[in-house]
Structure formats: C-alpha cells, structure tokens
Design a protein around this motif. Sequence first.
Motif, PDB file in Angstrom:
ATOM      1  N   ALA A  12       7.735   3.876  -0.524  1.00 35.17           N
ATOM      2  CA  ALA A  12       6.571   2.994  -0.594  1.00 35.17           C
ATOM      3  C   ALA A  12       6.968   1.546  -0.836  1.00 35.17           C
ATOM      4  CB  ALA A  12       5.625   3.476  -1.701  1.00 35.17           C
ATOM      5  N   LEU A  13       8.118   1.340  -1.473  1.00 41.41           N
ATOM      6  CA  LEU A  13       8.605  -0.016  -1.703  1.00 41.41           C
ATOM      7  C   LEU A  13       8.944  -0.724  -0.401  1.00 41.41           C
ATOM      8  CD1 LEU A  13       9.383  -1.833  -4.185  1.00 41.41           C
ATOM      9  CD2 LEU A  13      11.715  -0.987  -3.904  1.00 41.41           C
ATOM     10  N   LEU A  14       9.265   0.071   0.628  1.00 38.00           N
ATOM     11  CA  LEU A  14       9.749  -0.495   1.885  1.00 38.00           C
ATOM     12  C   LEU A  14       8.750  -0.426   3.020  1.00 38.00           C
ATOM     13  CD1 LEU A  14      13.311   1.109   1.832  1.00 38.00           C
ATOM     14  CD2 LEU A  14      12.681  -1.183   1.118  1.00 38.00           C
ATOM     15  N   ALA A  15       7.900   0.594   3.038  1.00 41.92           N
ATOM     16  CA  ALA A  15       7.050   0.820   4.199  1.00 41.92           C
ATOM     17  C   ALA A  15       5.694   1.357   3.779  1.00 41.92           C
ATOM     18  CB  ALA A  15       7.722   1.806   5.157  1.00 41.92           C
ATOM     19  N   ASP A  16       4.671   1.026   4.556  1.00 41.34           N
ATOM     20  CA  ASP A  16       3.327   1.532   4.290  1.00 41.34           C
ATOM     21  C   ASP A  16       3.112   2.891   4.949  1.00 41.34           C
ATOM     22  OD1 ASP A  16       2.590  -0.771   2.864  1.00 41.34           O
ATOM     23  OD2 ASP A  16       2.191  -1.825   4.741  1.00 41.34           O
TER      24      ASP A  16
END
Length: 467
Positions: A12-16
């Motif tokens: 979640a830190l990198l992509a939705d």
Amino acid sequence: MAERLSAREAVALLADDFSEIPYPARKSKPDGPLAWQGYDASRARAAERTGEQESVVCGTARVEGTRAVLIAFEFGFLGGSLGERTGDRLEAAYTYAREHRLPVVPLVATGGSRMQEGMLALSQLQRVARQSALTRAAGLPQIAVLRDPTTGGGWATLGAGADVVLALPGAQVGFAGSRVRPADADPTAYTAEAQVAAGAADAVVRPQELRETLGLWLRLLARRSGTAGDGTADGRTPEPAPAPVPAPLGTADLPATGWDAVRRARSPERPRAEAYLDAYFTRRAAVSGDRCGGTDPGMLCGFGEHGGRTVAYAAQTGTATRPAGYRTATRLIRLADRLGIPVLTLVDTPGAANDAEAERQGVGAAIAELFATVASARTPITSLLIGEGGSGGALALAAPGRTYATPDSYFSVIAPELAAAILKRAPEEVEPTADQLRIRPQDLVDLGVIAPDGGRNPHSAAPRPAP
C-alpha cells in the motif's frame, strides 16, 4: 530500528492497486517434509495472526504509472522465512514477470530459510537464484526494497542480487541475523546505512519518498523491457540509438598550446560532471557502490531521462579514480547493456589512484575489467572528454570511435610534468613537452583519437581540426 510493515502495508505504501497472481497448489505432509512436531500448529497461528497463508505475497501493481510484479514478504509469518511453498510462490511470480515482460520488485523482510523444513528450505535459495538469473537474461530489471529485517538467504539472493537496491532507514540488513552474530559484533555494521556506505546498496529512502523514488526507477529501467511499448513482439529490444553528445558548457575557443590545454582543464572554474549531468538530464537516479565493499564519490553513475528516453551515465568528477569507481562504472555499463539502454560517459580524471591502498584493492584488475566491458558492450557508448584525460585511468571510460572532447580538455599518455621527469628534463621544459605530446583537442582529432563532428550530430562538442 525501522518500523516493521506488514506485506500489505508495504504494498500500500507503493501502489493503490494490487492483484495477486495465481499460486501453485502443493500438498504438504503432516508437520512438513521433516515431520517437525508442531510445525502445522505454528503455521496455523501465523496465518491467524497475519491473515496470510504464507510468508510472501506476490502480485502485480502500478507504481507511479509503471506496472510491475511485487513480491512482498510478511515477516509476521514465521519471520518471513523461506520454505518450499514460499519457493513455489516466488517461482510463480518470476515466471509471470517474464511471460508478461514486467520488472520485478522484491519488498524484502525475512530472517532467512525455515528451519522446520531443513535443507529443503535452504535449497529454495538456489531456486530463487535461478529464477532471478532467467529474469536477468530476459532483459527485465529487478529493483529490491529492503525492509526490516533483511537477513540471511533473502538478503543474499532477492536483495543483494537485484540490479538496484533501495533500503528503508534503520532497517537491519546483513547476511548474519541478530541471533547468530559474534557477541562482540558492531551492530551498526548490519544496517541499511552501513550497506550503502559499503557499496552493497544504492540508497536509503524514507518511506514517504519511496513510491516516487521507485516509480522513477521503474520508468527509467522498464522503458526498454517492454512495459513502455518499446519492446518487439517476441520480447527482444531494438538496438538503441547512441546517446547524443552533451553541449560544451565551458570556453568555446581552442587552446593555443599544449600547456594552455592543461591549464584550462585543471582550472577550478571549468564546468565539472555535476554541471553537465544537470544540463543533460531532466531527471536522474544514481546507483552507488561496486558491490565488492567500496564506493568512490569521484565516479557518478546512474540513469536519467534525456529527450524522452533513458540514458545511463558514468561520469568522473576530476579526482583520481579509485578501484571502486571503476567497478561501479563496470556494473553500470553491464546493466545498461543487458537492458538495451545507451550509455554516456564523461571523462575527467588526472589518472587512476596510485596509492598503496588502491593497489591492495586491485586497481589494475578494476581498470582491466572496465576496458573489457566497454570493448564488449553491445549497447552504444558515447564519451565526452570534459577536462583532464590522464592516461589509462581516463581511457578506460572512453568509447573507441565515439569519444568527443570539449575545448577545455586534454588527453595524454602521461601528465606533462611526469613525462619531463621520466625524460630527465628540466622543469622549464614541461611546457614544451606538453606541445610534443600533442594533447590539445584539435591534436587529438588530427591523430584520430577524438571523433570529429563532421556535421553528423548537432549537439556534438567535438572540436574541429585547426587549419
């Protein structure tokens, strides 16, 4: 110690968006292959605690617009350890990446191999290494993100084996985990920051900057892997066009004498590599370290955007180049060659470092390796001499047939002062010796060492021969 994120939190830190790939089914014997008493109960508790069925979650996602395969370790599941079912998932992820021409991003957080599966768990490292090698051979980039902790075989394969290695601040990173190190071991040596300082990782990136940083890396490296539409139907990449020659930033007139060329090249006012890189690239990202324990701030390496495409760069900054600098440049060119990315090199050094420590670090072998890498590269290399060209320590970074020069530069078999000393000439003969060596840019064009422009490249900085 860095904040420990779950696998899903790291994603979640990198992509939705995140879509898991199908995993192969494996029938397990009671308590695993070794019939380790209580192993099934441990796995059940780990699943209940984490909501995961294994120590790794694999799927596809878009990071800042670039689609990639993400491999996220769940440290809460038996310490993120690797077992047979972990190996199944990793192999499935790498296979999916190759079939769909996607870059691979391991988000590593693991304590190593799973003891309850013995040597069958340890052998998963060989399995992972093969999948990584096949993906490398397919021309697909691998960018690792080291979370806390990254130790054991996970560091020695998925982490350290990646093309680019990013790490979260304060993460524990090292082959030896905290419980198996010598009692007197310095704990600061087993950190992300220490691995960057030792040349084993490229950068420490704060969590709030990770998405943007990883997105930039994916755009730069995946552009030639097929994810940005540059690949052919069968997965091959077309031969890239050479990188354009940077425009000269210093004086425009040619030096009158050899010593005048030396004086200009050594001037502290002359533009250096940083100025050329800033003018040439709209955005760039640096790689750091030779992966052998060393770094050299006098050799800047990385990838950047120029004219809407990716160009790799290796640039000397005017200092004596150390063995780690040559090895980092070699690593950079090999990666660019494998990904089909053109290379720009900026030559500027009085020569290779010649102190005792440089000899102990293998400066001769490091230079030889770079010579061989430049000579055998299939991707085009463009070189620009922007200052001092000191002997073989400078020539190793120059591309045969595609080396240009700015008017405030020189290239010489040896520094004029040293040439005069070897020839037992008086100090006042240094300047005439510089003329005899024919080291001016226009001399180098006449000798065929520097490529003339000939009107072929409107950005060429190569001087024309003096009439």
